[in-house]
Write an enzyme that holds these catalytic residues in place. Structure first.
Site, short mmCIF file in Angstrom:
data_model
loop_
_atom_site.label_atom_id
_atom_site.label_comp_id
_atom_site.label_asym_id
_atom_site.label_seq_id
_atom_site.Cartn_x
_atom_site.Cartn_y
_atom_site.Cartn_z
CD1 TRP A 23 8.20 -3.28 -2.26
CD2 TRP A 23 8.12 -5.51 -2.08
NE1 TRP A 23 6.88 -3.65 -2.09
CE2 TRP A 23 6.81 -5.01 -1.98
CE3 TRP A 23 8.32 -6.90 -2.00
CZ2 TRP A 23 5.70 -5.83 -1.80
CZ3 TRP A 23 7.22 -7.71 -1.82
CH2 TRP A 23 5.93 -7.19 -1.72
CG ASP A 26 0.23 -0.50 -4.86
OD1 ASP A 26 0.48 -1.68 -4.59
OD2 ASP A 26 -0.45 0.24 -4.11
CD1 TRP A 50 4.64 -2.97 0.65
CD2 TRP A 50 4.76 -2.76 2.87
NE1 TRP A 50 3.90 -1.87 1.01
CE2 TRP A 50 3.95 -1.72 2.37
CE3 TRP A 50 4.98 -2.82 4.24
CZ2 TRP A 50 3.37 -0.76 3.18
CZ3 TRP A 50 4.40 -1.86 5.06
CH2 TRP A 50 3.60 -0.85 4.53
NE ARG A 145 -3.98 1.59 2.17
CZ ARG A 145 -4.33 0.97 3.29
NH1 ARG A 145 -4.48 1.65 4.40
NH2 ARG A 145 -4.54 -0.32 3.29
CG ASP A 146 -4.33 3.65 -2.01
OD1 ASP A 146 -3.27 4.12 -1.58
OD2 ASP A 146 -4.69 2.48 -1.79
N1 DQQ Z 1 -0.10 -0.37 -1.38
C1 DQQ Z 1 -1.48 -0.62 -1.11
C2 DQQ Z 1 -2.07 0.76 -1.12
C3 DQQ Z 1 -1.03 1.57 -0.46
C4 DQQ Z 1 0.23 0.98 -0.98
C5 DQQ Z 1 -2.04 -1.56 -2.12
C6 DQQ Z 1 1.31 0.94 0.05
O1 DQQ Z 1 -3.28 0.83 -0.44
O2 DQQ Z 1 -1.12 2.96 -0.76
O3 DQQ Z 1 -1.12 -2.57 -2.47
O4 DQQ Z 1 2.47 0.33 -0.50
#
Ligand code: DQQ
Length: 477
Positions: A23, A26, A50, A145-146
């Protein structure tokens, strides 16, 4: 080389980046460092669904041909990333690459660092992780997050995506002298509940990307809503640590099929963006295929004079062009589709229709991925009166477990302007760049390997083409 066992999977793209196995989602940590482009990506190396996220890694000299590298980040046995290393970015601090990512533990995400002392061959996690142990106080958050990080006037600035319980998506702004001690400043922006469908404020804004483009600032957020999930962008001004948007629109009409994009600047100053192209087939089919998830082609973002983002495919893609077909001015009448010579399942098409005012058709466009018996076919349709551009996948596959909902939206054309489509078909991936300002990305899964026909059609009147170029595309592997 592709691992040989995938040769049987007709849906595996040949000139888009795909994980070596299992898999991907991002793109992460994109950077040009010492003449090499680095791509990291959300990767589950154990299953084609995922799961507990690792960072996959690949390198390239041209953003087109990639070489797979060993996994760069793995979840810890314990600590803030023991349930996954989620999305993040790379910056260069004192000539050393630093990765800033979201560690996931017990469904809580917290900001973590990892350093590279060998030019991104390997990453070493910072022993003091997490560097931001808690979200800002005073909010009940659905997520935090991110990361997007930049340097300005002696400070590092960082934004983190979030969602406020029962309200909106939001983005929080921090700053730091050393990437380790972070001071919370304020929300960069909190979504407005009054934004109406299809552009609403969303539950959580994931993967924020914030940068100047032309004389505007752009904030891109991936909006995780119950339905639909999509990526949008704001244009606006950035002043006193706040962002004041004046415009919001979808980045790509593929919705969840172009998600979590990330951008970086190359050494000529071009802003380059990649996104994750999700699957549209069943989990069983993903498991059987042994892989899932595709990286988009590199896109160059610039500002259009009319204040929307101009999106174009990176010119390096042209290096993959093989056999070529060229047609000049042709008029097409209803019922007399114009077929193109067969070029296979990996194709680039550039098609320029005449100005709108010269076209009498109600709808016109292309039929692609068509089977010889007509049972499978995907249509790219422009609705002349309503200016809607759409991909109709209703008959794209005889497999009823594949995603078939149409994708599309408004593409306003002036009367003197013609529809100009730059289309990339790569087995199951379709990327369309329309008039350099709107993209549609999606997946199709024809069951028949001969479902590669392409033709131009019109309905309710005639249409005319100024020119068409089409190329068979070489594999990048
Ligand atoms: N994928 C999300 C994000 C996260 C990540 C967006 C986790 O918010 O950090 O697709 O796989």
């Amino acid at each position: 080389m592709q691992p040989f066992e995938y040769n049987f999977d007709f849906h595996r793209p040949s000139y888009h980046f795909v994980p070596p196995f299992n898999w991907m989602n991002d793109p992460n940590g994109l950077i040009l460092w010492k003449d090499t482009y680095h791509l990291f990506y959300q990767h589950n190396p154990f299953e084609s669904i995922w799961g507990r996220m690792y960072w996959g890694h690949a390198i390239s000299k041209d953003l087109i041909r990639w070489k797979h590298k060993p996994i760069a980040l793995s979840p810890g046995n314990n600590g803030p990333d023991c349930d996954g290393c989620w999305s993040g970015i790379t910056v260069i601090q004192n000539n050393r690459p630093v990765v800033i990512y979201s560690g996931n533990q017990d469904s809580q995400q917290r900001c973590c660092l990892a350093y590279s002392n060998d030019n991104l061959e390997t990453l070493e996690k910072f022993a003091g992780n997490p560097v931001i142990p808690d979200p800002p106080s005073g909010y009940s958050l659905t997520g935090f997050r991110d990361h997007c990080v930049w340097h300005n006037d002696d400070f590092w600035y960082q934004i983190i995506g979030a969602g406020i319980e029962g309200q909106n998506g939001a983005v929080f702004l921090y700053r730091s002298k050393d990437l380790i001690q972070w001071e919370y400043l304020n929300p960069l922006i909190i979504g407005d509940n009054h934004m109406t469908a299809p552009l609403s404020a969303g539950n959580i804004w994931e993967c924020p990307d914030f940068f100047p483009l032309g004389d505007q600032y752009v904030l891109i957020v991936s909006i995780d809503e119950k339905k639909p999930t999509y990526t949008g962008y704001f244009l606006g001004d950035y002043k006193d640590y706040h962002f004041f948007p004046n415009k919001f629109q979808k980045l790509d009409y593929g919705d969840m099929e172009f998600y979590a994009p990330q951008s970086f600047v190359d050494d000529s100053g071009k802003r380059i963006q990649f996104g994750w192209i999700a699957e549209g087939r069943s989990v069983d089919a993903q498991r059987e295929a042994g892989w899932a998830g595709v990286l988009s082609l590199p896109r160059i973002l610039s500002m259009q004079s009319d204040k929307c983002i101009n999106v174009q495919p990176h010119p390096n893609i042209q290096k993959l062009r093989g056999d070529h077909t060229h047609l000049t001015k042709t008029i097409i009448k209803p019922g007399y589709d114009l077929p193109l010579p067969k070029l296979g399942a990996a194709v680039e098409i550039l098609i320029e229709f005449s100005a709108q005012e010269q076209i009498t058709a109600r709808r016109y466009g292309l039929k692609i991925c068509s089977s010889p018996n007509g049972q499978e076919e995907t249509q790219i349709i422009f609705h002349h009166d309503t200016c809607r551009l759409e991909i109709n996948r209703h008959h794209s596959s005889l497999d009823d477990q594949t995603l078939k909902i149409p994708r599309g939206g408004l593409l306003n054309l002036e009367n003197r302007e013609g529809l100009y489509l730059h289309i990339f078909i790569d087995h199951s991936v379709i990327e369309i760049f329309a008039n350099n300002r709107q993209t549609i990305t999606c997946r199709v899964y024809p069951t028949h390997p001969e479902s590669t026909g392409i033709s131009i059609f019109t309905e309710g009147g005639s249409t005319s083409i100024k020119q068409i170029d089409a190329w068979k595309m070489q594999s990048i592997w």
